[in-house]
Design an enzyme around this catalytic site. Structure first.
Site, PDB file in Angstrom:
ATOM      1  N   ASN A 181       0.861  -1.183   0.000  1.00  0.00           N
ATOM      2  CA  ASN A 181       0.000   0.000   0.000  1.00  0.00           C
ATOM      3  C   ASN A 181       0.898   1.234   0.000  1.00  0.00           C
ATOM      4  OD1 ASN A 181      -1.857   2.014   0.398  1.00  0.00           O
ATOM      5  ND2 ASN A 181      -2.231   1.524   2.564  1.00  0.00           N
ATOM      6  N   LYS A 213       0.043   4.309  -0.289  1.00  0.00           N
ATOM      7  CA  LYS A 213      -0.608   5.516   0.261  1.00  0.00           C
ATOM      8  C   LYS A 213      -0.369   6.697  -0.685  1.00  0.00           C
ATOM      9  CE  LYS A 213       0.364   3.536   4.736  1.00  0.00           C
ATOM     10  NZ  LYS A 213       0.036   3.589   6.125  1.00  0.00           N
ATOM     11  N   HIS A 224      -9.596   0.792   4.446  1.00  0.00           N
ATOM     12  CA  HIS A 224      -8.303   0.964   5.125  1.00  0.00           C
ATOM     13  C   HIS A 224      -8.520   1.893   6.327  1.00  0.00           C
ATOM     14  CE1 HIS A 224      -4.245   2.357   5.962  1.00  0.00           C
ATOM     15  NE2 HIS A 224      -3.855   1.202   5.437  1.00  0.00           N
ATOM     16  N   GLU A 276      -6.986   4.330   7.455  1.00  0.00           N
ATOM     17  CA  GLU A 276      -6.852   5.772   7.187  1.00  0.00           C
ATOM     18  C   GLU A 276      -8.116   6.318   6.532  1.00  0.00           C
ATOM     19  OE1 GLU A 276      -3.019   5.560   5.266  1.00  0.00           O
ATOM     20  OE2 GLU A 276      -2.182   4.959   7.195  1.00  0.00           O
ATOM     21  N   GLU A 324      -5.656  -5.299  10.283  1.00  0.00           N
ATOM     22  CA  GLU A 324      -4.660  -4.250  10.506  1.00  0.00           C
ATOM     23  C   GLU A 324      -5.009  -3.473  11.774  1.00  0.00           C
ATOM     24  OE1 GLU A 324      -2.416  -3.018   6.768  1.00  0.00           O
ATOM     25  OE2 GLU A 324      -4.243  -1.853   6.796  1.00  0.00           O
ATOM     26  N   GLY A 327       2.070   2.183  10.697  1.00  0.00           N
ATOM     27  CA  GLY A 327       3.010   3.301  10.585  1.00  0.00           C
ATOM     28  C   GLY A 327       3.630   3.719  11.914  1.00  0.00           C
ATOM     29  N   SER A 358       3.150  -2.152  10.418  1.00  0.00           N
ATOM     30  CA  SER A 358       4.594  -2.102  10.691  1.00  0.00           C
ATOM     31  C   SER A 358       5.324  -3.405  10.371  1.00  0.00           C
ATOM     32  CB  SER A 358       4.853  -1.671  12.137  1.00  0.00           C
ATOM     33  OG  SER A 358       4.390  -0.341  12.322  1.00  0.00           O
TER      34      SER A 358
HETATM   35  C1  PEP Z   1      -0.863   0.058   5.752  1.00  0.00           C
HETATM   36  O1  PEP Z   1      -0.845   1.175   5.280  1.00  0.00           O
HETATM   37  O2  PEP Z   1      -1.773  -0.714   5.456  1.00  0.00           O
HETATM   38  C2  PEP Z   1       0.225  -0.341   6.680  1.00  0.00           C
HETATM   39  C3  PEP Z   1       0.163  -1.502   7.254  1.00  0.00           C
HETATM   40  O3  PEP Z   1       1.236   0.580   6.865  1.00  0.00           O
HETATM   41  P1  PEP Z   1       2.658   0.292   7.604  1.00  0.00           P
HETATM   42  O4  PEP Z   1       3.196  -0.995   7.033  1.00  0.00           O
HETATM   43  O5  PEP Z   1       3.498   1.468   7.250  1.00  0.00           O
HETATM   44  O6  PEP Z   1       2.374   0.164   9.062  1.00  0.00           O
END
Ligand code: PEP
Length: 265
Positions: free
Chosen positions: A11, A13, A98, A100, A170, A176, A213
């Site tokens: 992803n 973003k 997601h 976000e 998630e 992040g 992460s």
């Molecule tokens: C994501 O954006 O779905 C995600 C898991 O981000 P990160 O790996 O940066 O935590």
């Protein structure tokens, strides 16, 4: 043995415009080769879908998707992007819900369900994300939140639709932040999700990914858990060398004695 694919989903973003996406593909392609049962999915910003899909088109194991779509096919939705628009430029998947989108843009469970249904109707695969916030986790409400988020999607779909759906767990507090769920914690929630699907008569073929992460250093310990069918990765997917290394480390953890991942193709 599982008949589910092993999935590495990137992803990006709001990173990598079209020329950066092309440059990424040029570097990344020689670093990996197709492996039976393994899928590599990319979710670039909408403006980069076409460039990336064209750059990666020779690889049958790779698919490109949108990060977000509207549930309506067209209309007065300023800033919106429809599913036919993203499929026209090469998207075969879309992220839905997601965290976000849910937490920064106020997307509701009902909207997530509508988008999921619309994606399926238009013939692209939704990768639906669920996950609890830190406050929900600290308040002991993780399972309740996951069941609620998943429940709204289950209610909106027919059982046979699930042949074409993927899910990602998630935890919002892990995205992040550099803090990831332990393999045991992730496996426990994946088991809960699989149980919920089963309770509603849903096929076992739905891949469930973990996200939050994940990096080249922790992916192997996560993917040794049989409950995890892959990972959804933000930050660590932006650099082609790091992403290829993560895919390599994660694949090693999951490879079966047959040399593939158990999926019949
Ligand atoms: C994501 O954006 O779905 C995600 C898991 O981000 P990160 O790996 O940066 O935590």
């Amino acid at each position: 043995m599982t008949d589910r694919p092993l999935v590495f989903a990137a992803n990006w973003k709001m990173n990598h415009g079209p020329s950066e996406a092309r440059a990424f593909a040029r570097k990344f392609l020689p670093l990996t080769t197709p492996v039976q049962g393994r899928r590599l999915w990319f979710f670039p910003p909408a403006v980069s879908i076409e460039a990336l899909a064209q750059s990666l088109h020779q690889r049958p194991d790779i698919a490109v998707g949108a990060q977000n779509v509207h549930w309506e096919l067209k209309g007065a939705f300023t800033g919106g992007i429809s599913i036919p628009m993203v499929t026209e430029v090469g998207a075969r998947l879309t992220l839905v819900g997601h965290s976000e989108r849910r937490h920064l843009f106020g997307e509701t469970d009902e909207q997530v369900a509508r988008k999921t249904r619309a994606a399926l109707k238009a013939g692209i695969m939704p990768l639906v994300c669920v996950g609890e916030t830190l406050a929900e986790r600290d308040g002991g409400r993780t399972e309740q939140v996951i069941v609620r988020q998943l429940g709204s999607v289950i209610q909106a779909l027919e059982t046979e639709d699930w042949e074409h759906v993927a899910l990602a767990y998630e935890p919002v507090w892990a995205i992040g932040t550099g803090k990831n769920a332990t393999p045991d914690d992730a496996a426990q929630i994946h088991e809960l999700i699989r149980m919920e699907l089963g309770r509603h008569g849903v096929t076992k073929r739905v891949p469930i990914l973990y996200g939050g992460s994940v990096n080249a250093g922790n992916v192997a310990s996560l993917l040794t858990r049989p409950q995890l069918d892959g990972v959804l990765v933000g930050g660590a997917s932006l650099d082609p060398d790091k992403w290829a290394e993560l895919v390599e480390q994660g694949s090693r953890a999951k490879v079966r004695p047959s040399g593939g991942y158990g999926m019949v193709e």
